[in-house]
Design an enzyme around this catalytic site. Sequence first.
Site, PDB file in Angstrom:
ATOM      1  N   ASP A 129      40.615  15.545  24.531  1.00  0.00           N
ATOM      2  CA  ASP A 129      39.356  14.819  24.297  1.00  0.00           C
ATOM      3  C   ASP A 129      39.064  14.803  22.800  1.00  0.00           C
ATOM      4  O   ASP A 129      38.854  15.856  22.207  1.00  0.00           O
ATOM      5  CB  ASP A 129      38.208  15.498  25.059  1.00  0.00           C
ATOM      6  CG  ASP A 129      36.975  14.612  25.188  1.00  0.00           C
ATOM      7  OD1 ASP A 129      36.843  13.646  24.399  1.00  0.00           O
ATOM      8  OD2 ASP A 129      36.147  14.884  26.065  1.00  0.00           O
ATOM      9  N   ARG A 131      36.711  12.489  21.566  1.00  0.00           N
ATOM     10  CA  ARG A 131      35.558  11.606  21.411  1.00  0.00           C
ATOM     11  C   ARG A 131      34.518  12.181  20.452  1.00  0.00           C
ATOM     12  O   ARG A 131      34.212  13.370  20.502  1.00  0.00           O
ATOM     13  CB  ARG A 131      34.905  11.352  22.783  1.00  0.00           C
ATOM     14  CG  ARG A 131      35.743  10.457  23.665  1.00  0.00           C
ATOM     15  CD  ARG A 131      35.132  10.316  25.030  1.00  0.00           C
ATOM     16  NE  ARG A 131      35.187  11.563  25.788  1.00  0.00           N
ATOM     17  CZ  ARG A 131      34.721  11.690  27.021  1.00  0.00           C
ATOM     18  NH1 ARG A 131      34.146  10.666  27.618  1.00  0.00           N
ATOM     19  NH2 ARG A 131      34.818  12.852  27.644  1.00  0.00           N
TER      20      ARG A 131
END
Length: 215
Positions: A129, A131
Amino acid sequence: MDEAISREDVAESDLMTRRGKFRAVAFRDGHEHMALVYGTARPRENVLVRVHSECMTGDIFGAMRCECGDQLDAALDRIVSEGSGVFVYLRGHEGRGIGLLAKVRTHVLQDEQGLDTLDSATTLGFPIDTRDYTPAARILKHLRVRSVRLMSNNPDKIRALEANGIAVVERVPLLVPATDHNVGYLTAKRDRLGHHLPQVDTFSGDYSFAGDNRT
Ligand SMILES: [Zn+2]
């Protein structure tokens, strides 16, 4: 990170949709993002908010291997039914940040080798991840939103917003029913990413699944 978004990186207009009229506010902050603001009241506190990570396959094409498209619909429906709220659509978040091509490559490993959404990424050398939610915090501040009721099942997203100065006063669950198509994905998010997905606990098969001959 606390610098405001400059005027030249914002544009807004009314946007009539099939759900009604929103204020569409486009931002340039690394990528180009969009906030859809609903309602004339424009509260600053306890605002019903969805911070949605772009997922072309789910959001636009209705892919059933993830629940993104259903969450998008449910969040917009809820904002309209409550009469006010903000939907923030974040670009650059495909496949939890690895990009569209990489995401599609992970799908191949999921389909052919049975890997889950995390292992298929790490097997290809991608992080799980990447983000960045700081644009969401900047966008909410630009809209003068100080505290939110966040429609999310993801504790990391709450921590990221709070770390960037947006108070999350409530987490509003956004639960899409489990199906045979998405249960593997939802299970991995529940067990390996710590998302709150109680609907997975009780799932015992999707009897409406086309071609399914169970009774
Ligand atoms: Zn998705």
